[in-house]
Design a protein around this motif. Sequence first.
Motif, PDB file in Angstrom:
ATOM      1  N   GLU A 187       0.834  -1.203   0.000  1.00 25.25           N
ATOM      2  CA  GLU A 187       0.000   0.000   0.000  1.00 25.25           C
ATOM      3  C   GLU A 187       0.870   1.256   0.000  1.00 25.25           C
ATOM      4  O   GLU A 187       0.586   2.223  -0.725  1.00 25.25           O
ATOM      5  N   THR A 188       1.923   1.235   0.803  1.00 27.35           N
ATOM      6  CA  THR A 188       2.828   2.383   0.884  1.00 27.35           C
ATOM      7  C   THR A 188       3.487   2.656  -0.459  1.00 27.35           C
ATOM      8  O   THR A 188       3.586   3.802  -0.898  1.00 27.35           O
ATOM      9  N   ALA A 189       3.948   1.587  -1.115  1.00 19.19           N
ATOM     10  CA  ALA A 189       4.587   1.745  -2.422  1.00 19.19           C
ATOM     11  C   ALA A 189       3.625   2.373  -3.425  1.00 19.19           C
ATOM     12  O   ALA A 189       3.993   3.284  -4.178  1.00 19.19           O
ATOM     13  N   ASN A 190       2.377   1.901  -3.438  1.00 18.96           N
ATOM     14  CA  ASN A 190       1.386   2.447  -4.365  1.00 18.96           C
ATOM     15  C   ASN A 190       1.074   3.910  -4.065  1.00 18.96           C
ATOM     16  O   ASN A 190       0.924   4.737  -4.969  1.00 18.96           O
ATOM     17  N   GLU A 191       0.962   4.239  -2.788  1.00 14.87           N
ATOM     18  CA  GLU A 191       0.632   5.607  -2.398  1.00 14.87           C
ATOM     19  C   GLU A 191       1.769   6.582  -2.681  1.00 14.87           C
ATOM     20  O   GLU A 191       1.537   7.757  -2.985  1.00 14.87           O
ATOM     21  N   CYS A 192       2.995   6.092  -2.583  1.00 18.22           N
ATOM     22  CA  CYS A 192       4.171   6.965  -2.737  1.00 18.22           C
ATOM     23  C   CYS A 192       4.738   6.962  -4.150  1.00 18.22           C
ATOM     24  O   CYS A 192       5.714   7.661  -4.432  1.00 18.22           O
ATOM     25  N   GLY A 193       4.163   6.168  -5.047  1.00 19.42           N
ATOM     26  CA  GLY A 193       4.636   6.147  -6.412  1.00 19.42           C
ATOM     27  C   GLY A 193       5.969   5.463  -6.588  1.00 19.42           C
ATOM     28  O   GLY A 193       6.766   5.840  -7.450  1.00 19.42           O
ATOM     29  N   VAL A 194       6.242   4.429  -5.758  1.00 14.73           N
ATOM     30  CA  VAL A 194       7.484   3.663  -5.883  1.00 14.73           C
ATOM     31  C   VAL A 194       7.131   2.199  -6.123  1.00 14.73           C
ATOM     32  O   VAL A 194       5.958   1.848  -6.274  1.00 14.73           O
ATOM     33  N   TYR A 195       8.122   1.337  -6.112  1.00 17.82           N
ATOM     34  CA  TYR A 195       7.913  -0.048  -6.544  1.00 17.82           C
ATOM     35  C   TYR A 195       8.021  -1.030  -5.377  1.00 17.82           C
ATOM     36  O   TYR A 195       8.775  -0.811  -4.421  1.00 17.82           O
ATOM     37  N   TYR A 196       7.257  -2.099  -5.497  1.00 14.90           N
ATOM     38  CA  TYR A 196       7.219  -3.131  -4.453  1.00 14.90           C
ATOM     39  C   TYR A 196       7.687  -4.455  -5.036  1.00 14.90           C
ATOM     40  O   TYR A 196       7.173  -4.920  -6.061  1.00 14.90           O
ATOM     41  N   MET A 197       8.677  -5.063  -4.387  1.00 15.14           N
ATOM     42  CA  MET A 197       9.226  -6.345  -4.823  1.00 15.14           C
ATOM     43  C   MET A 197       8.758  -7.436  -3.864  1.00 15.14           C
ATOM     44  O   MET A 197       9.120  -7.441  -2.686  1.00 15.14           O
TER      45      MET A 197
END
Length: 269
Positions: A211-221
């Motif tokens: 959720e944090t990655a999506n909200e901050c515009g970064v990537y999740y591995m």
Amino acid sequence: MKKRKSKTLRYYRPAKEKPHAKIRISIILLFIFGTFAICFKYYMEDRGGIMTDDLAKEIFTETASEREQRPDSSKLNPVEASPPIANGYFRSCMIVGNSDIIPSLDKSIETVFIAEGAEHICSAKKMISGSDKELSAERIVNASGKENIYLFFDVTDISVRTEDIKKEMSRFIDSIYSEGRRIYIISSLPSPTPDSELNTHIGRVNAALLETANECGVYYMDAVQFFRKSDGNLANSYADNGKYNQAAAAQLEKTILTHYVLWYYSDGQ
């Protein structure tokens, strides 16, 4: 002969002026001096490489509207597998975190090891060898100029709240975000010692990290999928004596080299 009447002289005093508020020059000078002293203090702290936590948050924390201008990474998360990229890619990478795997990774990857977990990342400091200065993690990352930043933390306590992790990770991402830099959040791995309750909590943490990655515009591995067994515990081959081993480090390196984003997604591309 008539006597002249003496005239009574009357003296008129001007009416007293009503009091008006007066601004003293000394007060103005005192205000200017005080303002200058505060600004000079912050300037010197920044020049000296020491930044208070409150000041760092004030300077680096971006507004929600600024986040909205970033690419919509939710369309790419979790990052899908890609053809393997050469190990030379590691020279463009930096990993920030507290995982015991980090010291065992390829030496060409620069690391910022933080003693505490993700819920304390914004207040993290690191001693610079041969110096009495402490640099915050965000200062180290930004000074590095690295293009690919990975955030990788172990969760060792079920009392750590997902809300705290999300808040601190978001603040840290805001402090290091720049156009052209790719930031990845690596999922937390199962505990190296079997612990069903803790591993269940780690699952909740990973959901919060996505959720944090999506909200901050970064990537999740989603690295955890390569490490856990069907029961949620860590595969036996990745731990020795209750600690992650070299096989775990090798698997993480492989995951990084096969899950990457070399371009930013935007509508129409």
